[in-house]
Write an enzyme that holds these catalytic residues in place. Structure first.
Site, PDB file in Angstrom:
ATOM      1  N   LYS A   1     -92.138 -49.645 -17.431  1.00 26.78           N
ATOM      2  CA  LYS A   1     -91.471 -49.975 -18.685  1.00 26.78           C
ATOM      3  C   LYS A   1     -90.477 -48.868 -19.072  1.00 26.78           C
ATOM      4  CE  LYS A   1     -94.816 -53.158 -19.231  1.00 26.78           C
ATOM      5  NZ  LYS A   1     -94.653 -54.612 -19.279  1.00 26.78           N
TER       6      LYS A   1
ATOM      7  N   ASP B   1    -103.982 -47.522 -23.904  1.00 29.12           N
ATOM      8  CA  ASP B   1    -103.077 -48.171 -22.967  1.00 29.12           C
ATOM      9  C   ASP B   1    -101.696 -48.117 -23.610  1.00 29.12           C
ATOM     10  OD1 ASP B   1    -101.538 -49.782 -21.372  1.00 29.12           O
ATOM     11  OD2 ASP B   1    -102.664 -51.621 -21.756  1.00 29.12           O
TER      12      ASP B   1
ATOM     13  N   TRP C   1    -103.545 -57.835 -23.445  1.00 27.28           N
ATOM     14  CA  TRP C   1    -103.995 -56.756 -22.560  1.00 27.28           C
ATOM     15  C   TRP C   1    -105.210 -56.032 -23.120  1.00 27.28           C
ATOM     16  CZ3 TRP C   1    -102.160 -58.133 -18.303  1.00 27.28           C
ATOM     17  CH2 TRP C   1    -100.888 -58.699 -18.222  1.00 27.28           C
TER      18      TRP C   1
END
Length: 359
Positions: free
Chosen positions: A196, A172, A103
């Site tokens: 999450k 992030d 990511w």
């Protein structure tokens, strides 16, 4: 009786049962209004209060002061890869990016569309098994910010503390957000897909410091992509139901004891699984011990065929979603905040039995 499996999904992930039950009870008739919150205007007093509560709860949980703005946007962390860079970079500006996984590499790709990227570290050649120390990092002197991914769901690594940087941190934090305290003084911007630790898929939590927002690039920014647009007002229809659920998850986090509680709880859960992995050579961790994630535990077995059998037999015992990311294979147990200790113990017991039968 209701059947609830042991859910180790990397996201969308398991949610607190008490929150799901609360939402279920209100689904058809929200607080006696004769309609579901899904059916109400995002300008209604009911949703306005939900949004206000969620903002206040998130500030209380994280310790954010009045210099912080809280936004509930759409598009996931992937949209923030672009939006953060688009707001703060141009051809004359540089940002540091720490590449520790899939990511962060995607974030770098997006940032290069808008400005200069100084790669402070890349773990690609080492299969992203390592989290850099301060000695591993290099920074551009004039960087507007330093971007990092705090937890890497694919590789199973995690920064144990914030990297030291000469510029405000942009993070992030999707897969470990609200699992531990943050040193907010080091940050300018934090974003996290909710699916999450914070709620269902469909909403991205964005925390941005007002003083950092003042560093926006001078060129025009498309209205919907401009953070200032969303700070000034509720610009467009938000993901109402997702924010509604996030508000209840935040309340649940507060009732459990806040970030200090979940920091301890996450360590207890991950230690239990890593202890089983480290007993002998049957299970093999995929990353350096110092870099291990407390959210996503990744490991391999002696063969891929044995891994397939492990995942299939685990599923037959209601231990679900243990297959590793398609890009790396293996096994991955995601144990976010709402994953109960009962589920972790059930997994460890299964791992022990499977090893006895197949070792």
């Amino acid at each position: 009786m209701m059947k609830r499996v042991h859910n180790f999904s990397a996201g969308p992930a398991t949610l607190p049962l008490s929150v799901l039950e609360k939402v279920q009870s209100e689904l058809f008739d929200y607080k006696g209004k004769g309609a579901s919150i899904i059916e109400m205007s995002h300008r209604s007093p009911e949703y306005t209060e939900i949004n206000r509560q969620a903002v206040e709860r998130l500030k209380e949980i994280t310790g954010a002061d009045d210099d912080w703005e809280i936004l509930f946007l759409q598009g996931g962390a992937s949209s923030q890869f672009m939006m953060a860079a688009h707001n703060f970079l141009n051809t004359e500006r540089t940002a540091n990016y720490i590449d520790t996984g899939t990511w962060s590499a995607k974030a770098i790709k997006e940032a290069k569309l808008y400005g200069k990227v100084h790669t402070s570290f890349s773990g690609k050649e080492g299969a992203y098994s390592h989290i850099p120390t301060s000695d591993d990092l290099s920074f551009a002197d004039d960087a507007v910010y330093t971007h990092f991914t705090s937890n890497n769901t694919v590789a199973g690594t995690q920064f144990q503390t914030e990297p030291k940087s000469n510029a405000p941190l942009v993070c992030d934090a999707s897969s470990d957000f609200l699992s531990r305290p943050l040193d907010l003084d080091k940050y300018g911007l934090i974003y996290a897909g909710a699916q999450k630790n914070v709620g269902p898929a469909g909403v991205t939590v964005v925390m941005i410091r007002k003083s950092f927002l003042e560093k926006q690039r001078p060129e025009a920014i498309p209205t919907i992509l401009n953070y200032q647009t969303h700070v000034e007002k509720l610009f467009n229809t938000p993901p109402v139901f997702a924010v509604y659920m996030v508000n209840y998850v935040l309340k649940w986090i507060q009732e459990k004891g806040g970030l200090s509680y979940f920091e301890k709880f996450s360590k207890e859960k991950s230690d239990l699984i890593y202890s089983e992995i480290d007993q002998d050579e049957f299970y093999r961790g995929t990353v350096e011990k110092e870099a291990r994630s407390k959210m996503n535990v990744t490991f391999r077995l002696p063969s891929e065929n044995l891994e397939k059998r492990f995942i299939a037999e685990a599923a037959s015992q209601n231990l679900m979603n243990l297959k590793g990311h398609r890009s790396v294979g293996g096994v991955r147990a995601s144990i976010y905040n709402a994953c109960e200790m009962e589920s972790v113990k059930a997994l460890v017991d299964f791992m022990s039995d499977f090893k006895i039968k197949n070792g």
